[in-house]
Design a protein around this motif. Structure first.
Motif, PDB file in Angstrom:
ATOM      1  N   SER A   1      -3.616  -0.319 -10.558  1.00 38.62           N
ATOM      2  CA  SER A   1      -2.823   0.767 -11.129  1.00 38.62           C
ATOM      3  C   SER A   1      -3.540   2.101 -10.931  1.00 38.62           C
ATOM      4  O   SER A   1      -4.715   2.155 -10.578  1.00 38.62           O
ATOM      5  CB  SER A   1      -2.588   0.517 -12.622  1.00 38.62           C
ATOM      6  N   GLY A   2      -2.806   3.182 -11.177  1.00 40.44           N
ATOM      7  CA  GLY A   2      -3.416   4.502 -11.113  1.00 40.44           C
ATOM      8  C   GLY A   2      -3.569   5.060  -9.717  1.00 40.44           C
ATOM      9  O   GLY A   2      -4.462   5.863  -9.457  1.00 40.44           O
ATOM     10  N   GLY A   3      -2.712   4.637  -8.776  1.00 39.74           N
ATOM     11  CA  GLY A   3      -2.794   5.150  -7.418  1.00 39.74           C
ATOM     12  C   GLY A   3      -2.427   6.625  -7.344  1.00 39.74           C
ATOM     13  O   GLY A   3      -1.771   7.172  -8.228  1.00 39.74           O
TER      14      GLY A   3
ATOM     15  N   ARG B   1       0.829  -1.211   0.000  1.00 37.35           N
ATOM     16  CA  ARG B   1       0.000   0.000   0.000  1.00 37.35           C
ATOM     17  C   ARG B   1       0.861   1.258   0.000  1.00 37.35           C
ATOM     18  O   ARG B   1       0.629   2.196  -0.761  1.00 37.35           O
ATOM     19  CB  ARG B   1      -0.928   0.010   1.214  1.00 37.35           C
ATOM     20  N   VAL B   2       1.857   1.267   0.882  1.00 36.17           N
ATOM     21  CA  VAL B   2       2.703   2.452   0.982  1.00 36.17           C
ATOM     22  C   VAL B   2       3.657   2.537  -0.207  1.00 36.17           C
ATOM     23  O   VAL B   2       3.949   3.628  -0.705  1.00 36.17           O
ATOM     24  CB  VAL B   2       3.475   2.462   2.314  1.00 36.17           C
ATOM     25  N   LEU B   3       4.129   1.405  -0.700  1.00 39.68           N
ATOM     26  CA  LEU B   3       4.981   1.425  -1.885  1.00 39.68           C
ATOM     27  C   LEU B   3       4.234   2.031  -3.070  1.00 39.68           C
ATOM     28  O   LEU B   3       4.805   2.785  -3.867  1.00 39.68           O
ATOM     29  CB  LEU B   3       5.456   0.011  -2.225  1.00 39.68           C
ATOM     30  N   GLN B   4       2.944   1.723  -3.182  1.00 43.72           N
ATOM     31  CA  GLN B   4       2.155   2.302  -4.267  1.00 43.72           C
ATOM     32  C   GLN B   4       2.008   3.812  -4.086  1.00 43.72           C
ATOM     33  O   GLN B   4       2.074   4.574  -5.056  1.00 43.72           O
ATOM     34  CB  GLN B   4       0.784   1.645  -4.346  1.00 43.72           C
ATOM     35  N   LEU B   5       1.810   4.251  -2.835  1.00 43.39           N
ATOM     36  CA  LEU B   5       1.756   5.692  -2.578  1.00 43.39           C
ATOM     37  C   LEU B   5       3.057   6.367  -3.006  1.00 43.39           C
ATOM     38  O   LEU B   5       3.050   7.460  -3.572  1.00 43.39           O
ATOM     39  CB  LEU B   5       1.515   5.960  -1.094  1.00 43.39           C
TER      40      LEU B   5
ATOM     41  N   ARG C   1     -11.834   9.926   4.255  1.00 42.41           N
ATOM     42  CA  ARG C   1     -12.358   8.940   3.305  1.00 42.41           C
ATOM     43  C   ARG C   1     -11.421   8.786   2.101  1.00 42.41           C
ATOM     44  O   ARG C   1     -11.153   7.671   1.644  1.00 42.41           O
ATOM     45  CB  ARG C   1     -13.755   9.361   2.852  1.00 42.41           C
ATOM     46  N   ASN C   2     -10.902   9.906   1.607  1.00 40.29           N
ATOM     47  CA  ASN C   2      -9.984   9.844   0.468  1.00 40.29           C
ATOM     48  C   ASN C   2      -8.690   9.121   0.836  1.00 40.29           C
ATOM     49  O   ASN C   2      -8.148   8.341   0.040  1.00 40.29           O
ATOM     50  CB  ASN C   2      -9.667  11.258  -0.029  1.00 40.29           C
ATOM     51  N   ALA C   3      -8.181   9.389   2.043  1.00 41.01           N
ATOM     52  CA  ALA C   3      -6.955   8.721   2.494  1.00 41.01           C
ATOM     53  C   ALA C   3      -7.177   7.221   2.614  1.00 41.01           C
ATOM     54  O   ALA C   3      -6.320   6.414   2.216  1.00 41.01           O
ATOM     55  CB  ALA C   3      -6.501   9.307   3.831  1.00 41.01           C
ATOM     56  N   MET C   4      -8.316   6.828   3.165  1.00 40.13           N
ATOM     57  CA  MET C   4      -8.628   5.409   3.294  1.00 40.13           C
ATOM     58  C   MET C   4      -8.689   4.741   1.920  1.00 40.13           C
ATOM     59  O   MET C   4      -8.177   3.627   1.734  1.00 40.13           O
ATOM     60  CB  MET C   4      -9.958   5.226   4.035  1.00 40.13           C
ATOM     61  N   HIS C   5      -9.295   5.420   0.963  1.00 43.49           N
ATOM     62  CA  HIS C   5      -9.403   4.861  -0.390  1.00 43.49           C
ATOM     63  C   HIS C   5      -8.019   4.671  -1.007  1.00 43.49           C
ATOM     64  O   HIS C   5      -7.729   3.626  -1.612  1.00 43.49           O
ATOM     65  CB  HIS C   5     -10.253   5.784  -1.261  1.00 43.49           C
ATOM     66  N   LYS C   6      -7.148   5.670  -0.856  1.00 43.80           N
ATOM     67  CA  LYS C   6      -5.806   5.585  -1.434  1.00 43.80           C
ATOM     68  C   LYS C   6      -4.978   4.482  -0.787  1.00 43.80           C
ATOM     69  O   LYS C   6      -4.122   3.873  -1.432  1.00 43.80           O
ATOM     70  CB  LYS C   6      -5.093   6.932  -1.296  1.00 43.80           C
ATOM     71  N   LEU C   7      -5.235   4.225   0.500  1.00 40.17           N
ATOM     72  CA  LEU C   7      -4.503   3.180   1.216  1.00 40.17           C
ATOM     73  C   LEU C   7      -5.145   1.803   1.074  1.00 40.17           C
ATOM     74  O   LEU C   7      -4.586   0.804   1.532  1.00 40.17           O
ATOM     75  CB  LEU C   7      -4.407   3.545   2.703  1.00 40.17           C
TER      76      LEU C   7
END
Length: 234
Positions: free
Chosen positions: A163-165, A113-117, A204-210
């Motif tokens: 993809s597309g994170g 998750r964090v690697l994708q961020l 909510r946006n942070a949860m979605h990205k993670l």
């Protein structure tokens, strides 16, 4: 031998096409032995025999960059008494204020998750300390040549991620910091001088990205990002 265990005496480096005299490099790594090993890799394999500054905390980087922006910044996501959220904030700060500096994250963290961020944040390179030392050499050489470089292990870990994170914004990072410290959304909104609905949207946006689907997942699986100290042994 892995990056984290690389340390040997440096012989006089031969001329190399990547590093140029007078160019500065900052390496942020809290383990002194690992930091010396990384400096040796830069000298022997990448041509950066001079101008490599070693620091042990994220907090030291902005002052150095204000004084003299580095050509290359190689960093772990946190030092002693710092958190992964602090590292993500610093990445955003450096990309905003020093866009010409190429950033490589060399980390022990292997959470997809964090690697994708990180790959979405705009950094130029990403490599894991658990990988062979040659992985860092290849990453530095490719980044200095103007290409993005994600190591073999990083690509493997990201292969099952969608993809597309997108990277976390500064506000989203602030909201997570408040929530992980035990504050409610309402309290976070008061402290940030923002409407509760706005803070809820950031959450909510942070949860979605993670990739978290519920508050339970967020707190149980994500709270370690705000911890200081040995967060990678969670």
């Amino acid at each position: 031998m892995t990056i984290a265990h690389t340390y040997h005496r440096v012989s006089a480096p031969s001329p190399h096409p990547y590093g140029q005299k007078g160019e500065s490099v900052i390496v942020m790594e809290s383990c002194p032995i690992t930091a010396l090993g990384m400096r040796n890799i830069l000298a022997q394999s990448c041509g950066f025999a001079d101008g490599v500054q070693l620091v042990s905390n994220l907090s030291e980087i902005p002052g150095l960059m204000h004084h003299r922006p580095a050509k290359l910044l190689i960093m772990e996501l946190c030092g002693e008494e710092e958190s992964v959220l602090d590292g993500l904030r610093l990445i955003a700060l450096c990309l905003e204020h020093w866009p010409s500096t190429s950033m490589i994250i060399c980390t022990a963290l292997d959470d997809p998750r964090v690697l994708q961020l990180l790959t979405a944040s705009g950094i130029k390179g990403l490599v894991l300390k658990q990988e062979p030392a040659v992985a860092l050499t290849q990453c530095v050489q490719q980044v200095i040549s103007g290409r993005r470089s994600y190591s073999h292990k990083v690509r493997q870990l990201l292969s099952n991620q969608s993809s597309g994170g997108k990277a976390l914004t500064a506000r989203e990072l602030d909201v997570l910091s408040y929530l992980f410290s035990g504050k409610s959304v309402t309290t976070a909104a008061l402290m940030m001088h923002r409407d509760v609905r706005t803070v809820s949207t950031h959450k909510r946006n942070a949860m979605h990205k993670l990739g978290f689907q519920s508050d339970g997942e967020l707190y149980l699986q994500g709270k370690w990002m705000a911890k200081t100290g040995p967060v990678f042994a969670r």
